[in-house]
Write a protein that holds these residues in place. Structure first.
Motif, PDB file in Angstrom:
ATOM      1  N   ILE A  31      32.830  96.011  -1.003  1.00 40.60           N
ATOM      2  CA  ILE A  31      32.760  96.829  -2.208  1.00 40.60           C
ATOM      3  C   ILE A  31      33.992  97.712  -2.330  1.00 40.60           C
ATOM      4  CG2 ILE A  31      31.523  98.765  -3.277  1.00 40.60           C
ATOM      5  CD1 ILE A  31      28.935  97.519  -2.433  1.00 40.60           C
ATOM      6  N   CYS A  32      34.395  98.324  -1.230  1.00 41.32           N
ATOM      7  CA  CYS A  32      35.588  99.182  -1.263  1.00 41.32           C
ATOM      8  C   CYS A  32      36.843  98.373  -1.597  1.00 41.32           C
ATOM      9  CB  CYS A  32      35.755  99.890   0.083  1.00 41.32           C
ATOM     10  SG  CYS A  32      34.439 101.085   0.441  1.00 41.32           S
ATOM     11  N   ALA A  33      36.973  97.203  -0.982  1.00 44.09           N
ATOM     12  CA  ALA A  33      38.125  96.358  -1.275  1.00 44.09           C
ATOM     13  C   ALA A  33      38.104  95.890  -2.720  1.00 44.09           C
ATOM     14  CB  ALA A  33      38.145  95.155  -0.325  1.00 44.09           C
ATOM     15  N   GLY A  34      36.912  95.509  -3.207  1.00 44.24           N
ATOM     16  CA  GLY A  34      36.789  95.062  -4.591  1.00 44.24           C
ATOM     17  C   GLY A  34      37.153  96.147  -5.578  1.00 44.24           C
ATOM     18  N   MET A  35      36.689  97.377  -5.325  1.00 46.24           N
ATOM     19  CA  MET A  35      37.027  98.477  -6.223  1.00 46.24           C
ATOM     20  C   MET A  35      38.519  98.786  -6.190  1.00 46.24           C
ATOM     21  SD  MET A  35      33.844 101.162  -5.759  1.00 46.24           S
ATOM     22  CE  MET A  35      34.572 102.278  -6.979  1.00 46.24           C
ATOM     23  N   ILE A  87      32.252  92.636  -4.918  1.00 48.71           N
ATOM     24  CA  ILE A  87      31.337  93.763  -5.150  1.00 48.71           C
ATOM     25  C   ILE A  87      29.913  93.288  -5.372  1.00 48.71           C
ATOM     26  CG2 ILE A  87      30.777  95.617  -6.768  1.00 48.71           C
ATOM     27  CD1 ILE A  87      33.813  95.974  -7.184  1.00 48.71           C
ATOM     28  N   LEU A  88      29.715  92.352  -6.295  1.00 52.16           N
ATOM     29  CA  LEU A  88      28.353  91.936  -6.626  1.00 52.16           C
ATOM     30  C   LEU A  88      27.720  91.099  -5.517  1.00 52.16           C
ATOM     31  CD1 LEU A  88      28.613  91.115 -10.432  1.00 52.16           C
ATOM     32  CD2 LEU A  88      27.825  93.197  -9.312  1.00 52.16           C
ATOM     33  N   GLY A  89      28.541  90.449  -4.703  1.00 52.36           N
ATOM     34  CA  GLY A  89      27.993  89.677  -3.595  1.00 52.36           C
ATOM     35  C   GLY A  89      27.532  90.532  -2.438  1.00 52.36           C
ATOM     36  N   ALA A  90      27.878  91.825  -2.458  1.00 53.67           N
ATOM     37  CA  ALA A  90      27.540  92.719  -1.339  1.00 53.67           C
ATOM     38  C   ALA A  90      26.291  93.546  -1.591  1.00 53.67           C
ATOM     39  CB  ALA A  90      28.720  93.654  -1.048  1.00 53.67           C
ATOM     40  N   VAL A  91      25.615  93.344  -2.748  1.00 51.39           N
ATOM     41  CA  VAL A  91      24.450  94.163  -3.061  1.00 51.39           C
ATOM     42  C   VAL A  91      23.251  93.292  -3.402  1.00 51.39           C
ATOM     43  CG1 VAL A  91      25.857  96.059  -3.941  1.00 51.39           C
ATOM     44  CG2 VAL A  91      25.040  94.315  -5.521  1.00 51.39           C
ATOM     45  N   LEU A 125      30.150 100.558 -10.654  1.00 49.05           N
ATOM     46  CA  LEU A 125      31.242 100.961  -9.759  1.00 49.05           C
ATOM     47  C   LEU A 125      32.491 100.123 -10.039  1.00 49.05           C
ATOM     48  CD1 LEU A 125      29.327 101.374  -6.364  1.00 49.05           C
ATOM     49  CD2 LEU A 125      30.117 103.176  -7.915  1.00 49.05           C
ATOM     50  N   GLU A 126      32.277  98.818 -10.217  1.00 49.83           N
ATOM     51  CA  GLU A 126      33.415  97.956 -10.541  1.00 49.83           C
ATOM     52  C   GLU A 126      34.017  98.343 -11.885  1.00 49.83           C
ATOM     53  OE1 GLU A 126      34.449  93.256 -11.414  1.00 49.83           O
ATOM     54  OE2 GLU A 126      32.417  93.850 -10.877  1.00 49.83           O
ATOM     55  N   ALA A 127      33.152  98.552 -12.880  1.00 49.90           N
ATOM     56  CA  ALA A 127      33.644  98.918 -14.204  1.00 49.90           C
ATOM     57  C   ALA A 127      34.364 100.263 -14.174  1.00 49.90           C
ATOM     58  CB  ALA A 127      32.479  98.963 -15.193  1.00 49.90           C
ATOM     59  N   THR A 128      33.874 101.194 -13.348  1.00 46.06           N
ATOM     60  CA  THR A 128      34.565 102.475 -13.201  1.00 46.06           C
ATOM     61  C   THR A 128      35.969 102.271 -12.656  1.00 46.06           C
ATOM     62  OG1 THR A 128      32.489 103.665 -12.834  1.00 46.06           O
ATOM     63  CG2 THR A 128      34.495 104.741 -12.074  1.00 46.06           C
ATOM     64  N   ALA A 129      36.087 101.373 -11.674  1.00 45.71           N
ATOM     65  CA  ALA A 129      37.414 101.069 -11.142  1.00 45.71           C
ATOM     66  C   ALA A 129      38.307 100.467 -12.217  1.00 45.71           C
ATOM     67  CB  ALA A 129      37.290 100.106  -9.955  1.00 45.71           C
ATOM     68  N   GLY A 152      25.335 104.641   0.093  1.00 43.65           N
ATOM     69  CA  GLY A 152      25.546 103.675   1.160  1.00 43.65           C
ATOM     70  C   GLY A 152      26.327 102.460   0.712  1.00 43.65           C
ATOM     71  N   LEU A 153      26.406 102.241  -0.607  1.00 40.72           N
ATOM     72  CA  LEU A 153      27.196 101.124  -1.119  1.00 40.72           C
ATOM     73  C   LEU A 153      28.656 101.222  -0.691  1.00 40.72           C
ATOM     74  CD1 LEU A 153      25.808 100.893  -4.785  1.00 40.72           C
ATOM     75  CD2 LEU A 153      25.302  99.351  -2.880  1.00 40.72           C
ATOM     76  N   PHE A 154      29.135 102.452  -0.528  1.00 39.48           N
ATOM     77  CA  PHE A 154      30.543 102.638  -0.178  1.00 39.48           C
ATOM     78  C   PHE A 154      30.827 102.322   1.288  1.00 39.48           C
ATOM     79  CE2 PHE A 154      29.938 105.400  -3.893  1.00 39.48           C
ATOM     80  CZ  PHE A 154      30.961 104.937  -4.699  1.00 39.48           C
ATOM     81  N   ARG A 155      29.777 102.049   2.069  1.00 41.53           N
ATOM     82  CA  ARG A 155      30.000 101.651   3.460  1.00 41.53           C
ATOM     83  C   ARG A 155      30.315 100.165   3.572  1.00 41.53           C
ATOM     84  NH1 ARG A 155      25.697 105.483   4.538  1.00 41.53           N
ATOM     85  NH2 ARG A 155      24.148 103.810   4.493  1.00 41.53           N
ATOM     86  N   GLU A 156      30.150  99.437   2.472  1.00 37.40           N
ATOM     87  CA  GLU A 156      30.435  97.997   2.485  1.00 37.40           C
ATOM     88  C   GLU A 156      31.936  97.760   2.281  1.00 37.40           C
ATOM     89  OE1 GLU A 156      28.551  95.447   3.029  1.00 37.40           O
ATOM     90  OE2 GLU A 156      26.580  96.393   3.112  1.00 37.40           O
TER      91      GLU A 156
END
Length: 512
Positions: free
Chosen positions: A279-283, A393-397, A408-412, A272-276
């Motif tokens: 988060i998607c824009a940050g990645m 990213i971190l502000g959305a969780v 997720l951010e580090a993966t990006a 569900g994190l990917f619905r934010e």
């Protein structure tokens, strides 16, 4: 691991740390992250020396650079979710130890194959450090504005560390052998590990729940297979059908992992994190900006050494404006985001980066004040963009998912670095071979090898007569200058398009 309701609830939040202790925690996290981020780019200026010392082929050099981000891309998310369960402090300390041991192995590697093996171990250590560091920041700083400031300061390490890597590498190579770019991590870890042990709180909030090693293996193998397939297709390292087959297997494994997560009562990763949108824009920003930064730095380092015949140290000094500007970009991003919002800051930083790359593409490299200012603006804008992606990213969780979101951010980051270098390398090879006007005396296997890259051309030149060698070197330099213009121009266009896309994704985002 039990999955009943009592056990599956996250631990009660711990008391908020005093302000002074919060900033000491941030200092410890920054120290821990510094060697990892420097390692991402310190190798760039060492590539020419390393290639000659180990007699490495272009394929081996590509694997030496790429194996680290390739494996990190697959390991980070499982390590991030594991850190949320075992504790960020514990996983961080283990990661630092592994990273130090791997650095020693890399420094002493006598062959390209063993160096690749050491880089695999480095990836394991780095995959523990990065999400744990971000998870600690998220859990330590609950206030959104304070967190934006903390991430801005932390962003200095990410951007400036990547920028300072070539300078440190150049200084080391001026006096020592290529292995020194890895060996420097060993004394750093000896100093950093005790500081982290002492400053990070022993007690921390943990999330109990399912961490299934089989699901982790699915994710790791699936991610690595897909990324390898993309890199193999771009780099033409294996046959097209083999690469597509590996990619198809990877997609099937990732599909199976996603299916398990949607059915699980307590999934390893909350999809569900990917619905934010944030988060998607940050990645997306992290992916593109790190890719641009890695590719541009590699291109500039190669041009400075191969074309302009500068030493590794001189190449590092030339890129000093990027490093200095990047060092202040993080805190600036935190302040600007608090005042103007993520949307404006993110999109404008990407637009400025695109403009700076367009200038460097068509003006070339020189020692003028204007070029230094353009490079400084590039470093500042890219640093702001990286920090803005962290804030988004971190502000959305929730704090309990800090390490998972950080992974997720580090993966990006790692996908951006790995795929960025591969894209730059593949595109560079294609353009270079098209523009290379090799001497007519060169043919057969030597011509094919010389056409792959400017590094291969320099190696081939050593096997020719002085007159033919000079002609090949001059042709290679001219071809690389044209390659430089095409490469940076395309990169500028991509970042300009990303600026518009991010503006659309974040236009409704509230300020921190």
């Amino acid at each position: 691991m039990t999955t009943d309701n009592a056990a599956s609830r996250q631990a009660s939040p711990l008391p908020v740390l005093p302000a002074r202790q919060r900033w000491l925690v941030l200092m410890a996290v920054m120290l821990a992250f510094t060697p990892v981020v420097i390692d991402m780019t310190i190798l760039h200026v060492a590539i020419p020396s390393l290639t000659l010392a180990l007699d490495a082929t272009s394929i081996e050099v590509l694997w030496i650079i790429d194996i680290y981000p390739l494996l990190m891309a697959g390991i980070l998310v499982p390590m991030g979710t594991l850190a949320d369960r075992l504790g960020n402090r514990r996983v961080l300390l283990i990661g630092l130890t592994v990273f130090g041991i791997a650095s020693l192995c890399a420094a002493l590697a006598p062959s390209a194959a063993l160096l690749i093996g050491a880089r695999i171990l480095l990836a394991l250590g780095g995959s523990m450090i990065m999400p744990s560091a971000l998870g600690i920041i998220r859990r330590t700083f609950e206030d959104p504005q304070e967190r934006a400031t903390a991430l801005g300061i932390w962003g200095t390490v990410g951007a400036a560390g990547a920028a300072v890597g070539p300078l440190i590498g150049g200084a080391l190579l001026e006096h020592y052998w290529w292995g020194a770019v890895f060996l420097i991590n060993v004394p750093l870890m000896i100093l950093i590990i005790p500081v982290v042990w002492h400053l990070l709180p022993r007690h921390e909030m943990r999330v109990t729940g399912n961490w299934n090693i089989g699901q982790a293996a699915l994710l790791i193998v699936g991610m690595v297979s897909v990324v390898y397939s993309i890199k193999a297709l771009l780099g033409v390292t294996v046959g097209v059908y083999q690469a597509l087959a590996v990619g198809a297997v990877g997609l099937l494994l990732l599909g199976g992992f996603a299916r398990l997560q949607t059915r699980a009562r307590l999934p390893m990763l909350d999809l569900g994190l990917f619905r934010e949108p944030a988060i998607c824009a940050g990645m997306l920003m992290a992916l593109m900006v790190t890719g641009a930064l890695a590719g541009v730095e590699l291109t500039l380092a190669m041009e400075m050494q191969y074309v302009l015949e500068r030493t590794p140290l001189q190449a590092g000094i030339f890129m000093l404006p990027i490093m200095v500007a990047a060092a202040v970009g993080g805190p600036v991003a935190g302040m600007l985001s608090n005042r103007f919002g993520l949307c404006a800051v993110s999109s404008l930083s990407l637009a400025i980066s695109a403009g700076a790359l367009a200038y460097l593409a068509y003006q070339g490299l020189d020692a003028s004040l204007l070029t230094a200012m353009v490079m400084a603006s590039l470093g500042l804008a890219l640093s702001i963009g990286l920090t803005a992606s962290s804030i988004a990213i971190l502000g959305a969780v929730d704090a309990s998912k800090g390490a998972a979101a950080g992974s997720l951010e580090a993966t990006a980051y790692e996908l951006g670095t790995g795929l960025g270098i591969t894209l730059f390398g593949a595109f560079m090879a294609s353009v270079f071979s098209r523009y290379l006007q090799a001497p007519s005396q060169l043919h057969g296997e030597l011509l094919e090898k010389a056409s792959r890259s400017i590094g291969d051309s320099m190696v081939v030149a050593k096997q020719l007569s002085p007159a033919d060698a000079t002609a090949l070197v001059d042709a290679a330099k001219a071809a690389f200058l044209q390659t430089h213009s095409v490469l940076l121009g395309v990169c500028a266009g991509l970042l300009g398009g990303l600026a518009l896309m991010v503006f659309g994704m974040l236009r409704n985002t509230h300020r921190p």
